[in-house]
Write a protein that holds these residues in place. Structure first.
Motif, PDB file in Angstrom:
ATOM      1  N   TYR A   1       0.801  -1.205  -0.223  1.00  0.00           N
ATOM      2  CA  TYR A   1      -0.145   0.106   0.049  1.00  0.00           C
ATOM      3  C   TYR A   1       0.903   1.240   0.185  1.00  0.00           C
ATOM      4  O   TYR A   1       0.413   2.279  -0.201  1.00  0.00           O
ATOM      5  N   ALA A   2       2.138   1.151   0.065  1.00  0.00           N
ATOM      6  CA  ALA A   2       3.132   2.295  -0.127  1.00  0.00           C
ATOM      7  C   ALA A   2       3.060   3.163  -1.343  1.00  0.00           C
ATOM      8  O   ALA A   2       2.767   2.487  -2.257  1.00  0.00           O
ATOM      9  N   LEU A   3       3.255   4.241  -1.280  1.00  0.00           N
ATOM     10  CA  LEU A   3       3.457   5.270  -2.384  1.00  0.00           C
ATOM     11  C   LEU A   3       4.743   5.594  -2.561  1.00  0.00           C
ATOM     12  O   LEU A   3       5.517   5.501  -1.483  1.00  0.00           O
ATOM     13  N   GLU A   4       5.127   5.625  -3.688  1.00  0.00           N
ATOM     14  CA  GLU A   4       6.627   6.001  -4.060  1.00  0.00           C
ATOM     15  C   GLU A   4       6.999   7.508  -4.411  1.00  0.00           C
ATOM     16  O   GLU A   4       6.081   8.142  -4.828  1.00  0.00           O
ATOM     17  N   ALA A   5       7.852   7.924  -4.045  1.00  0.00           N
ATOM     18  CA  ALA A   5       8.487   9.262  -4.278  1.00  0.00           C
ATOM     19  C   ALA A   5      10.169   9.232  -4.607  1.00  0.00           C
ATOM     20  O   ALA A   5      10.708   8.327  -4.179  1.00  0.00           O
ATOM     21  N   GLN A   6      10.600  10.267  -5.222  1.00  0.00           N
ATOM     22  CA  GLN A   6      11.981  10.576  -5.380  1.00  0.00           C
ATOM     23  C   GLN A   6      12.367  11.560  -4.016  1.00  0.00           C
ATOM     24  O   GLN A   6      11.693  12.718  -3.776  1.00  0.00           O
ATOM     25  N   GLY A   7      13.403  11.244  -3.244  1.00  0.00           N
ATOM     26  CA  GLY A   7      13.711  11.817  -2.043  1.00  0.00           C
ATOM     27  C   GLY A   7      15.235  12.246  -2.371  1.00  0.00           C
ATOM     28  O   GLY A   7      16.149  11.898  -3.162  1.00  0.00           O
ATOM     29  N   THR A   8      15.786  13.447  -1.331  1.00  0.00           N
ATOM     30  CA  THR A   8      16.900  13.975  -1.698  1.00  0.00           C
ATOM     31  C   THR A   8      17.603  13.912  -0.281  1.00  0.00           C
ATOM     32  O   THR A   8      16.868  14.190   0.857  1.00  0.00           O
ATOM     33  N   LEU A   9      18.755  13.462  -0.016  1.00  0.00           N
ATOM     34  CA  LEU A   9      19.460  13.290   1.527  1.00  0.00           C
ATOM     35  C   LEU A   9      19.853  15.018   1.593  1.00  0.00           C
ATOM     36  O   LEU A   9      20.476  15.465   0.948  1.00  0.00           O
TER      37      LEU A   9
END
Length: 144
Positions: free
Chosen positions: A43-51
Motif C-alpha cells: 500500500y506504500a506510495l513512491e517518491a523521489q527524495g534527496t538526502l
C-alpha cells in the motif's frame, strides 16, 4: 562443579528444547514483521527524495514531496548513508496516511529487521536441533 550437572543427557535435551522454543518464537516474530512490512509495501506510495543535512545531526535525513505536495523530512533507520552523500537522490516509499512513516527503497532499509530475526531464528532452531540430536556432545565433553 555445578555447571557440569546441566551437561547430562537430560540437561542437553532441556537445553535443546529451550533453544528450539526460542527459535520458533524468533521465527514467529520474523514472520509477523515480514507480513507487516509486506502490507506496508503493497500500500506504500513512491517518491523521489534527496538526502539533506540536518543541523546538529551527523547523519543526513531524507526530504521528499508527497503526491499532494507536502514536503516531508525523515531520518532513515540505521546508518545507511553518511554525510558525504548529501544531495544524493534516493527512492522513497511512504505511507499515504502517515507520510512521515517512510523508508528508503532498498533491501537493507526495508527488510533488515526481518532478515536479522530470520537469521537468529535459524541459528536457534539449528542449535536446538543439533542439541536434541546429541550432535553437540563435543561441547559437553570439553567441559567435563
Amino acid at each position: 562443579m555445578a555447571f557440569s550437572k546441566d551437561l547430562t543427557p537430560a540437561g542437553n535435551r532441556r537445553m535443546g528444547k529451550v533453544l528450539s522454543v526460542l527459535g520458533v518464537l524468533a521465527l514467529l516474530v520474523s514472520l509477523w514483521l515480514g507480513a507487516h512490512r509486506i502490507l506496508f509495501y503493497v500500500y506504500a506510495l513512491e517518491a523521489q527524495g534527496t538526502l539533506r543535512a540536518v543541523q546538529g545531526e551527523t547523519l543526513p535525513a531524507v526530504e521528499f514531496r508527497t503526491i499532494d505536495g507536502k514536503t516531508v523530512l525523515f531520518k532513515p533507520e540505521g546508518r545507511s548513508y553518511d554525510s558525504q552523500y548529501i544531495g544524493k537522490r534516493v527512492d522513497v516509499v511512504y505511507s499515504g496516511t502517515q507520510p512521515d512513516h517512510a523508508y528508503i527503497n532498498t533491501v537493507t532499509q526495508l527488510w533488515r529487521d526481518q532478515l536479522v530475526s530470520a537469521y537468529v531464528s535459524a541459528a536457534l532452531l539449528l542449535a536446538g536441533y543439533l542439541t536434541l540430536r546429541g550432535h553437540l556432545a563435543w561441547w559437553r565433553s570439553s567441559f567435563g
